[in-house]
Scaffold this motif. Structure first.
Motif, short mmCIF file in Angstrom:
data_model
loop_
_atom_site.label_atom_id
_atom_site.label_comp_id
_atom_site.label_asym_id
_atom_site.label_seq_id
_atom_site.Cartn_x
_atom_site.Cartn_y
_atom_site.Cartn_z
N SER A 149 3.61 -12.77 -22.01
CA SER A 149 3.24 -14.16 -21.71
C SER A 149 1.92 -14.26 -20.96
O SER A 149 1.29 -15.33 -20.96
N LEU A 150 1.50 -13.19 -20.31
CA LEU A 150 0.25 -13.20 -19.55
C LEU A 150 -0.95 -13.11 -20.48
O LEU A 150 -0.87 -12.49 -21.55
N ASP A 151 -2.04 -13.71 -20.07
CA ASP A 151 -3.27 -13.65 -20.86
C ASP A 151 -3.71 -12.19 -21.03
O ASP A 151 -3.64 -11.40 -20.09
N GLU A 152 -4.15 -11.83 -22.24
CA GLU A 152 -4.51 -10.44 -22.54
C GLU A 152 -5.69 -9.93 -21.71
O GLU A 152 -5.88 -8.73 -21.57
N SER A 153 -6.47 -10.85 -21.15
CA SER A 153 -7.60 -10.45 -20.32
C SER A 153 -7.23 -10.37 -18.83
O SER A 153 -8.09 -10.14 -17.99
N SER A 154 -5.96 -10.56 -18.53
CA SER A 154 -5.51 -10.56 -17.13
C SER A 154 -5.31 -9.14 -16.62
O SER A 154 -4.56 -8.36 -17.21
N PRO A 155 -5.93 -8.78 -15.49
CA PRO A 155 -5.77 -7.43 -14.94
C PRO A 155 -4.36 -7.15 -14.41
O PRO A 155 -3.97 -6.00 -14.28
N ILE A 156 -3.60 -8.21 -14.12
CA ILE A 156 -2.25 -8.02 -13.58
C ILE A 156 -1.31 -7.43 -14.62
O ILE A 156 -0.24 -6.88 -14.29
N ARG A 157 -1.68 -7.51 -15.90
CA ARG A 157 -0.83 -6.96 -16.96
C ARG A 157 -0.61 -5.45 -16.76
O ARG A 157 0.46 -4.92 -17.09
N TYR A 158 -1.62 -4.77 -16.21
CA TYR A 158 -1.47 -3.33 -15.95
C TYR A 158 -0.31 -3.09 -14.99
O TYR A 158 0.54 -2.22 -15.23
N ASN A 159 -0.25 -3.83 -13.91
CA ASN A 159 0.80 -3.65 -12.92
C ASN A 159 2.19 -3.95 -13.49
O ASN A 159 3.16 -3.26 -13.19
N VAL A 160 2.25 -4.99 -14.32
CA VAL A 160 3.53 -5.34 -14.94
C VAL A 160 3.98 -4.20 -15.86
O VAL A 160 5.14 -3.78 -15.84
N TYR A 161 3.04 -3.67 -16.66
CA TYR A 161 3.41 -2.61 -17.59
C TYR A 161 3.82 -1.34 -16.85
O TYR A 161 4.75 -0.63 -17.28
N TYR A 162 3.17 -1.06 -15.74
CA TYR A 162 3.52 0.11 -14.94
C TYR A 162 4.99 0.01 -14.50
O TYR A 162 5.75 0.98 -14.57
N HIS A 163 5.39 -1.16 -14.05
CA HIS A 163 6.78 -1.35 -13.61
C HIS A 163 7.74 -1.35 -14.80
O HIS A 163 8.90 -0.93 -14.66
N PRO A 208 -1.61 -20.80 -12.01
CA PRO A 208 -2.87 -20.06 -12.16
C PRO A 208 -2.76 -18.67 -11.53
O PRO A 208 -2.17 -18.49 -10.46
N LEU A 209 -3.32 -17.66 -12.22
CA LEU A 209 -3.16 -16.26 -11.82
C LEU A 209 -3.66 -15.99 -10.41
O LEU A 209 -3.07 -15.21 -9.66
N ASP A 210 -4.77 -16.64 -10.01
CA ASP A 210 -5.32 -16.37 -8.68
C ASP A 210 -4.36 -16.81 -7.57
O ASP A 210 -4.51 -16.40 -6.41
N ARG A 211 -3.37 -17.63 -7.91
CA ARG A 211 -2.38 -18.06 -6.91
C ARG A 211 -1.03 -17.37 -7.12
O ARG A 211 -0.07 -17.65 -6.40
N CYS A 212 -0.98 -16.47 -8.11
CA CYS A 212 0.33 -15.94 -8.50
C CYS A 212 0.43 -14.41 -8.51
O CYS A 212 1.49 -13.87 -8.76
N GLU A 213 -0.67 -13.71 -8.24
CA GLU A 213 -0.66 -12.24 -8.34
C GLU A 213 0.39 -11.61 -7.43
O GLU A 213 1.17 -10.76 -7.85
N SER A 214 0.40 -12.01 -6.17
CA SER A 214 1.36 -11.42 -5.22
C SER A 214 2.80 -11.75 -5.61
O SER A 214 3.72 -10.96 -5.39
N ILE A 215 3.00 -12.94 -6.20
CA ILE A 215 4.34 -13.33 -6.65
C ILE A 215 4.80 -12.42 -7.79
O ILE A 215 5.94 -11.94 -7.80
N ILE A 216 3.91 -12.17 -8.75
CA ILE A 216 4.25 -11.31 -9.88
C ILE A 216 4.55 -9.89 -9.40
O ILE A 216 5.52 -9.26 -9.84
N MET A 217 3.76 -9.38 -8.46
CA MET A 217 3.98 -8.04 -7.94
C MET A 217 5.34 -7.95 -7.25
O MET A 217 6.08 -6.97 -7.42
N ALA A 218 5.68 -8.96 -6.45
CA ALA A 218 6.97 -8.96 -5.76
C ALA A 218 8.12 -9.00 -6.77
O ALA A 218 9.15 -8.32 -6.60
N PHE A 219 7.95 -9.77 -7.82
CA PHE A 219 8.96 -9.89 -8.87
C PHE A 219 9.16 -8.54 -9.57
O PHE A 219 10.30 -8.11 -9.81
N CYS A 220 8.07 -7.88 -9.90
CA CYS A 220 8.14 -6.56 -10.56
C CYS A 220 8.86 -5.55 -9.68
O CYS A 220 9.68 -4.75 -10.17
N GLU A 221 8.54 -5.56 -8.39
CA GLU A 221 9.19 -4.64 -7.46
C GLU A 221 10.70 -4.85 -7.43
O GLU A 221 11.48 -3.91 -7.44
#
Length: 385
Positions: free
Chosen positions: A114-128, A77-90
């Motif tokens: 793979s992320l839901d289109e309504s997920s705000p974390i997609r912005y951070n992934v695309y930036y990286h 679930p995204l609410d438990r995974c945001e910091s993990i995704i950010m660390a992975f992108c870095e």
């Protein structure tokens, strides 16, 4: 960039244990036992050492391992995974080398899709993703145009500040990839994010946008920049004066400005010879707007060309398709059939309106003439019977 999703028919915990064992085998400081805190902590530990697999010449294995990590992340679930995704992108944005960079780009693109289109974390992934695209000159694999970019975030639009940050990076990436035309369009979109209230804070962005447009050999219509609020705040400054010259003045005006402000032009990163070429093209367009026939002597004088350079210049103008004309070498003249307007204001709209009304009137006359011919033919047919 089309990448198939990754599916692995084992539990998340078993996948995590296999990854721990793999990285341990590479000499990474990680235990082979799963964390008592759960799968999220396992991922944190794995991502913390994942750069251990970054080895040139082994890109396919690197990509497979990183995709394994993605296959776990997207099921948490995204609410438990945001910091993990950010660390992975870095981690992935710092992969060394062209080939490893491209592999990491593909992995992050898979994560993004793979992320839901309504997920705000997609912005951070695309930036990286753009950060890696800048390092690997692969921007065209993840960016088509502004319309497509907006569509990517249609269900969860970034904030104004995020958009500005994204556009600035995208502009840098496109310039590095020699995509000057696309870069100029991105800068215009960036300036549109500013309102009347905060346009005064967009000074650097506005200057960068103006310089990009003037330096781009494919951009000739600069008039729209003058209507942007951040550009309006530059009125009275040298950069705004120079923009006005490119919008509506001629070569003589540019040379006068350059002779008085050589250091300023150079300090903006503008090339004087390229400026001369563009101003000659723009000045030719201006002449063509009012004179359907241009003599070689007039072109030579107005554009300050050598007599032997006139024909070559005209050929270059015709290649741009900004002007449609034919050259008569024996008569030493050019006959213009149409030209793009450098500015499109009230006068041009009035000219277009008059032209459309003229066409409408001509079509009405033709229609009436055809009705008369038809009626005459019917009467003759009737008489013959």
């Amino acid at each position: 960039m089309q990448i198939p999703p990754v599916f692995i028919d084992v539990t998340l915990e078993d996948q995590a244990l296999e990854l721990r064992s793999y990285f341990k085998g590479l000499g990474a400081e990680i235990s082979e036992e799963k964390s008592p805190k759960g799968i999220e902590d396992d991922l944190h530990k794995i991502i913390g050492v994942c750069e251990a697999c970054f080895k040139e010449g082994n890109e396919s294995e690197v990509e497979m391992i990183l995709n394994d990590i993605v296959s776990i992340m997207v099921l948490i679930p995204l609410d438990r995974c945001e910091s993990i995704i950010m660390a992975f992108c870095e981690k992935l944005s710092k992969a060394p080398g062209q080939k490893l960079g491209i592999s990491c780009l593909r992995v992050l693109w898979l994560l993004f899709q793979s992320l839901d289109e309504s997920s705000p974390i997609r912005y951070n992934v695309y930036y990286h993703i753009l950060l890696i695209a800048k390092q690997t000159d692969q921007v065209r694999s993840v960016y088509e145009d502004i319309a497509h970019l907006k569509q990517l975030f249609n269900k969860c639009p970034p904030s104004n500040e995020q958009l500005q940050k994204l556009y600035r990076l995208l502009h840098e990436v496109l310039l590095k990839s020699n995509e000057s035309e696309q870069a100029a369009k991105v800068m215009i979109e960036l300036l549109k994010t500013y309102t009347d209230k905060n346009a005064s804070h967009a000074r650097e962005d506005a200057i960068r946008c103006i310089v990009s447009a003037m330096a781009d050999p494919k951009t000739f219509l600069l008039d729209p920049l003058l209507s942007l609020q951040p550009v309006k705040f530059l009125e009275g400054e040298l950069i705004h004066d120079l923009l006005n010259i490119f919008v509506s003045e001629n070569l003589t005006a540019y040379l006068k400005f350059y002779n008085e402000h050589k250091e300023f032009v150079t300090s903006q990163g503008l090339n004087h010879e390229q400026n001369l070429q563009k101003m000659r093209l723009l000045s030719f367009m201006q002449l063509a707007e009012s004179q359907p026939e241009l003599s070689f002597d007039l072109i030579e004088k107005e554009l300050q060309l050598k007599p032997e350079d006139v024909e070559g210049f005209i050929i270059e103008v015709l290649k741009t398709k900004l002007v449609r004309a034919r050259m008569n070498q024996s008569a030493k003249s050019v006959y213009v059939t149409s030209t793009m307007h450098r500015t499109f204001g009230r006068a041009q709209w009035q000219q277009l309106r008059d032209l459309l009304f003229s066409w409408k009137s001509n079509l009405s006359s033709i229609q009436e003439g055809m009705k008369h011919v038809t009626q005459t033919q019917l009467e003759l047919l009737s008489q013959s019977q």
